[in-house]
Write a protein that holds these residues in place. Structure first.
Motif, PDB file in Angstrom:
ATOM      1  N   VAL A  42      41.505 -77.800 -79.861  1.00 57.45           N
ATOM      2  CA  VAL A  42      42.945 -77.335 -80.541  1.00 57.45           C
ATOM      3  C   VAL A  42      44.109 -77.676 -79.736  1.00 57.45           C
ATOM      4  O   VAL A  42      44.232 -77.420 -78.527  1.00 57.45           O
ATOM      5  CB  VAL A  42      42.724 -75.823 -81.567  1.00 57.45           C
ATOM      6  CG1 VAL A  42      43.580 -75.964 -82.431  1.00 57.45           C
ATOM      7  CG2 VAL A  42      41.442 -75.397 -81.621  1.00 57.45           C
ATOM      8  N   SER A  43      45.422 -78.019 -80.723  1.00 58.99           N
ATOM      9  CA  SER A  43      46.642 -78.389 -79.784  1.00 58.99           C
ATOM     10  C   SER A  43      46.905 -76.995 -79.485  1.00 58.99           C
ATOM     11  O   SER A  43      47.111 -75.771 -81.117  1.00 58.99           O
ATOM     12  CB  SER A  43      47.334 -79.020 -80.151  1.00 58.99           C
ATOM     13  OG  SER A  43      46.765 -80.602 -79.670  1.00 58.99           O
ATOM     14  N   ALA A  44      48.453 -76.739 -78.774  1.00 54.87           N
ATOM     15  CA  ALA A  44      49.170 -75.834 -79.603  1.00 54.87           C
ATOM     16  C   ALA A  44      50.172 -75.881 -81.208  1.00 54.87           C
ATOM     17  O   ALA A  44      50.113 -76.722 -81.544  1.00 54.87           O
ATOM     18  CB  ALA A  44      50.144 -75.537 -78.753  1.00 54.87           C
ATOM     19  N   LEU A  45      50.388 -74.426 -81.275  1.00 54.64           N
ATOM     20  CA  LEU A  45      50.811 -74.270 -82.740  1.00 54.64           C
ATOM     21  C   LEU A  45      51.935 -75.162 -83.125  1.00 54.64           C
ATOM     22  O   LEU A  45      52.691 -75.040 -82.595  1.00 54.64           O
ATOM     23  CB  LEU A  45      50.911 -73.939 -83.560  1.00 54.64           C
ATOM     24  CG  LEU A  45      50.537 -72.015 -83.642  1.00 54.64           C
ATOM     25  CD1 LEU A  45      50.341 -71.058 -84.623  1.00 54.64           C
ATOM     26  CD2 LEU A  45      48.813 -72.229 -83.549  1.00 54.64           C
ATOM     27  N   GLY A  46      52.180 -76.220 -84.156  1.00 55.74           N
ATOM     28  CA  GLY A  46      53.202 -76.813 -84.577  1.00 55.74           C
ATOM     29  C   GLY A  46      54.168 -76.874 -83.213  1.00 55.74           C
ATOM     30  O   GLY A  46      53.481 -78.215 -81.852  1.00 55.74           O
ATOM     31  N   ASP A  47      55.232 -77.780 -82.734  1.00 55.13           N
ATOM     32  CA  ASP A  47      56.506 -77.932 -81.989  1.00 55.13           C
ATOM     33  C   ASP A  47      56.436 -76.926 -80.884  1.00 55.13           C
ATOM     34  O   ASP A  47      56.989 -76.625 -80.100  1.00 55.13           O
ATOM     35  CB  ASP A  47      57.718 -77.814 -81.962  1.00 55.13           C
ATOM     36  CG  ASP A  47      57.826 -79.076 -83.175  1.00 55.13           C
ATOM     37  OD1 ASP A  47      56.725 -80.072 -82.757  1.00 55.13           O
ATOM     38  OD2 ASP A  47      58.251 -78.979 -84.628  1.00 55.13           O
ATOM     39  N   THR A  48      55.248 -75.664 -80.529  1.00 53.74           N
ATOM     40  CA  THR A  48      55.149 -74.429 -79.699  1.00 53.74           C
ATOM     41  C   THR A  48      55.409 -75.129 -78.187  1.00 53.74           C
ATOM     42  O   THR A  48      56.128 -74.750 -77.577  1.00 53.74           O
ATOM     43  CB  THR A  48      53.807 -74.227 -79.681  1.00 53.74           C
ATOM     44  OG1 THR A  48      54.381 -73.249 -80.529  1.00 53.74           O
ATOM     45  CG2 THR A  48      53.810 -72.862 -78.558  1.00 53.74           C
ATOM     46  N   THR A  49      55.037 -76.157 -77.585  1.00 53.75           N
ATOM     47  CA  THR A  49      55.423 -76.381 -76.596  1.00 53.75           C
ATOM     48  C   THR A  49      56.635 -77.145 -76.582  1.00 53.75           C
ATOM     49  O   THR A  49      57.028 -76.813 -74.547  1.00 53.75           O
ATOM     50  CB  THR A  49      54.019 -78.053 -75.805  1.00 53.75           C
ATOM     51  OG1 THR A  49      52.543 -77.449 -76.474  1.00 53.75           O
ATOM     52  CG2 THR A  49      53.776 -78.820 -74.700  1.00 53.75           C
ATOM     53  N   ASP A  50      57.286 -77.790 -77.122  1.00 51.99           N
ATOM     54  CA  ASP A  50      58.905 -78.301 -76.573  1.00 51.99           C
ATOM     55  C   ASP A  50      59.474 -76.982 -76.866  1.00 51.99           C
ATOM     56  O   ASP A  50      60.124 -76.809 -76.189  1.00 51.99           O
ATOM     57  CB  ASP A  50      59.030 -79.148 -78.110  1.00 51.99           C
ATOM     58  CG  ASP A  50      57.723 -80.701 -78.131  1.00 51.99           C
ATOM     59  OD1 ASP A  50      57.651 -80.547 -76.923  1.00 51.99           O
ATOM     60  OD2 ASP A  50      58.000 -80.469 -79.065  1.00 51.99           O
TER      61      ASP A  50
HETATM   62 MG    MG Z   1      51.198 -80.637 -78.972  1.00 51.02          MG
END
Ligand code: MG
Ligand code: ASP
Length: 406
Positions: A42-50
């Motif tokens: 799984v990736s981070a939720l929505g735009d969490t990384t940004d």
């Molecule tokens: Mg992402």
């Protein structure tokens, strides 16, 4: 069908909120019920990384890369735990792990680390107990125990690398679009979903702006022949299969048209025309980590020539600074930057065995009164640099020309 091992990866948009996480949990459980073993990345939720990157920039405009990895890796740690809880709620067993916990070992190149090795014992042990294993994407751990990340979009790489290491039957990449398209549907509404595409075509499309999968993950998939299915987490319809080249796939001349508006052209005028000059310029750029894309050198007049090349927008200020320095050292003329360019490309393995594709492309652009400023080709792609204002028209013209809407 016997018991299959499936690696699934869900992108940030597929787990952007509670409802979507529950939706993913349902899908995962559906596969489990059919008797499959499942490893879910799984990736981070929505735009969490940004948002985390933005937060860091408010604290320090040049944050340490090690600390960036500490920060960004938290995004995926949140999503794996929440997904495990959502699966528990449905009455199924699941266990989540960080990259470090499962043993995704990388080098120490923070923010863009390379995977060195993956230990799969832990995953296999949990699968054997009947559990759904959930792994945090985009992260690993270096031998010195520092947490690392694998570059933006790195969850794709986590999924592909795990699929390879576990010898999975399939690697599914879930995203918010139905698959890979013959062109960007926002530009060309007649664009069609591609059912099957080769690794090489996908690699070129990814690097030219069809941002559905991380390019490095496709390189790894190609190297180890990992079968990938890119599809939407909001539907049950099949998406696009990414696979190795077969005879059948060469029947299609052009698989897709892509557009990239994030390049900048740099031209050096009046460059002394003698051996070693091009080497000097491009060596300097390479040394500073600027990767150059297209290069054109004009015919020389009076022992002087003009050299133009394109670089990514993000690298442009650095490239410009370096090029000006080198230009003065080699006693060349002016160095100018042109931001008003777009790169339009056609991609297809069928080009290898069919002559005349380039001519057809140029003719189509000419008929639409679109001037070509630079050209570059590979055995399965042709790219032209044109003015930005013609970009959308060029996509449509080429889509039509090569019959991609059919
Ligand atoms: Mg992402
Ligand atoms: N969350 C990371 C990113 O946004 C990794 C990923 O999404 O694959 O780049």
């Amino acid at each position: 069908m016997g018991k299959r091992l499936i690696v699934q990866k869900y992108g940030g948009s597929s787990v952007a909120n509670v409802e979507r996480i529950q939706n993913v949990a349902k899908r995962v459980v559906g596969y489990k019920k059919k008797g499959n073993d499942l490893v879910v990345v799984v990736s981070a939720l929505g735009d969490t990384t940004d948002e985390l990157i933005e937060l860091a920039s408010q604290i320090n405009s040049e944050p340490s890369e090690r600390e960036m990895d500490m920060l960004l890796s938290t995004g995926e740690q949140i999503s794996v735990a929440l997904l495990a809880m959502a699966i528990h709620k449905l009455g199924f067993e699941a266990i989540s792990f960080t990259g470090a916990q499962v043993g995704i070992i990388t080098d120490t190149t923070h923010t863009r680390a390379r995977v060195i090795k993956i230990n799969t014992q832990k995953i296999r042990k949990e699968l054997a107990k009947g559990k759904i294993v959930i792994v945090a994407g985009f992260q690993g751990v270096a031998l010195n125990h520092d947490i690392t990340t694998l570059g933006r979009g790195g969850s794709d790489l986590t999924a592909v690398a795990l699929a390879k290491e576990l010898k999975a039957d399939l690697c599914e990449i879930y995203t918010d679009v139905p698959g890979i398209y013959t062109a960007d549907p926002r530009i060309e509404p007649k664009a069609k979903k591609i059912d099957i595409i080769t690794y090489d075509e996908m690699l070129i499309m990814a690097s030219l702006g069809a941002q559905v999968m991380q390019a490095r993950s496709i390189e790894v998939a190609k190297k180890f022949n990992v079968l990938i299915h890119v599809r939407s987490s909001f539907s049950d319809k099949p998406g696009t299969m990414i696979t190795k080249e077969g005879k059948k796939m060469e029947g299609v001349l052009v698989r897709g048209v892509t557009l990239n508006k994030s390049e900048v052209k740099i031209a050096i005028y009046a460059v002394p025309d003698r051996p070693g000059i091009a080497a000097t310029i491009f060596n300097q750029l390479a040394k500073m980590g600027v990767s150059v894309d297209m290069i054109v050198q004009n015919v020389s007049h009076f022992r002087q020539t003009d050299i133009s090349f394109t670089v990514n927008k993000a690298d442009a200020p650095k490239a410009l600074r370096l090029t000006r320095k080198v230009a003065s050292e080699i006693k060349a003329g002016e160095v100018v930057e042109d931001q008003d360019i777009a790169r339009i490309s056609i991609v297809g393995v069928g080009m290898k065995s069919h002559p005349g594709v380039a001519a057809a492309m140029f003719e189509s652009l000419a008929r639409n009164k679109i001037n070509i400023e630079m050209i570059s080709t590979s055995d399965i792609s042709i790219s032209c640099i044109i003015k930005k204002k013609f970009a959308e028209a060029a996509v449509k013209a080429l889509h039509e020309k090569f019959g991609l809407a059919k």
